[in-house]
Design a protein around this motif. Structure first.
Motif, short mmCIF file in Angstrom:
data_model
loop_
_atom_site.label_atom_id
_atom_site.label_comp_id
_atom_site.label_asym_id
_atom_site.label_seq_id
_atom_site.Cartn_x
_atom_site.Cartn_y
_atom_site.Cartn_z
N PHE A 166 69.80 20.65 70.90
CA PHE A 166 70.65 21.80 71.11
C PHE A 166 69.94 22.94 71.82
CE2 PHE A 166 72.73 19.54 67.64
CZ PHE A 166 74.06 19.61 68.03
N LYS A 190 78.09 21.34 73.45
CA LYS A 190 77.08 21.74 72.48
C LYS A 190 77.72 22.56 71.35
CE LYS A 190 73.99 24.96 73.47
NZ LYS A 190 72.79 25.64 74.02
N ASN A 305 73.17 26.18 80.04
CA ASN A 305 72.80 26.09 78.63
C ASN A 305 71.75 27.14 78.29
OD1 ASN A 305 74.43 23.99 77.79
ND2 ASN A 305 73.05 22.46 78.66
#
Length: 306
Positions: A166, A190, A305
């Protein structure tokens, strides 16, 4: 060496480097050939090219007694390709002096142009998932791992929680032929994964598979077929299935500016020629301004991300 002994030898060899799913396919498909020959004690050197040609004719003429349908050309090619692989192995390892499949022509595949999923079609599929339920969220995640990460069916089945990184924003994938790779994890997946973990009560480092049936058993091909059959009925998208989602991912990647070398790594292809097919398809779709679903920017516009 008899046909049955030859099959056992072939399977033992393939088990040294193939996945269990591939082994199961070989066992199933080649046993159909052995049943057709109807003589498991037949010496392998006695199998002729004429028998293999007759087998292909049998497959072309076969009608399923349950639905009255003939085998798809792609299925026939799969059965025949496995027979060819089997006899090539026997010839290469000198179990037979002549290779009976050498001059056998396998039926050509039907040229099908299936348009990738569009933006509206993906939205229609997403509306089918009840994200406040464990099963709905599970099915949503699996769908988008096929569609937005380009994973294969077995790769999703084998995914463990500890393979989902993650913080770094990627997943560790154990691919076909035990080939390992890293694939970016879109932010929206995610976030949903974290909710899924909370609902399950699993720690990040859990070695458990991410996706299971309600009773805790491993997710199966039949269960996945049931999920996609329901999605097809609700959305009326008949071409919707897991590998087609991967196909959409690959085409979208090239359509929006990705390069074939990176795509090959993301998909886990051994041969860049296979990946090259998506370049031609994306080029055709650009000419007609096809509204193809756009995969996450982490693949084609810089990773978002955190």
């Amino acid at each position: 060496m008899t046909l049955q002994e030859a099959l056992e030898s072939f399977i033992k060899y393939r088990e040294s480097y193939c996945s269990q799913a591939t082994i199961n396919d070989y066992v199933s498909n080649l046993n159909i050939f052995i049943r057709y020959i109807n003589d498991p004690d037949l010496q392998i050197d006695s199998v002729s090219a004429a028998q293999i040609v007759a087998y292909q004719t049998y497959l072309r003429d076969y009608v399923n007694p349950y639905n009255g349908k003939k085998l798809a050309v792609r299925s026939i090619r799969t059965y025949m390709t496995d027979v060819r692989t089997f006899f090539n192995y026997l010839y290469d390892f000198e179990y037979i002096s002549k290779n009976p499949v050498k001059k056998v022509k396998i039926i050509k595949d039907t040229q099908r142009q299936l348009a990738p999923l569009t933006v509206d079609e993906v939205s229609a599929v997403d509306r089918c998932f009840e994200l406040n339920t464990l099963n709905g969220l599970r099915n949503y995640l699996m769908f988008h791992l096929f569609l937005d990460c380009g994973l294969r069916r077995q790769e999703v089945f084998n995914l463990c929680f500890r393979d989902v990184h993650f913080r770094e924003g990627y997943i560790f994938v154990q691919g076909k032929g035990r080939k390992e790779r890293f694939v970016a994890l879109p932010l929206f997946i995610k976030d949903r994964f974290k909710i899924y973990l909370t609902m399950l009560g699993e720690p990040l480092s859990s070695p458990e598979h991410c996706f299971k049936l309600v009773d805790g058993r491993e997710f199966t091909d039949n269960a996945l077929k049931d999920v996609y059959a329901r999605l097809q009925r609700r959305t009326h998208i008949k071409r919707l299935h897991p590998h087609f989602c991967r196909h959409t991912f690959a085409t979208s990647y090239i359509f929006y500016g990705g390069d074939v070398i990176n795509l090959r790594e993301i998909l886990g292809h051994y041969d860049v020629e296979i990946t090259q097919n998506y370049v031609h398809e994306a080029s055709k779709l650009r000419l007609i301004h096809y509204p193809i679903y756009k995969i996450d920017e982490c693949f084609i516009g810089g990773c978002k991300n955190e």
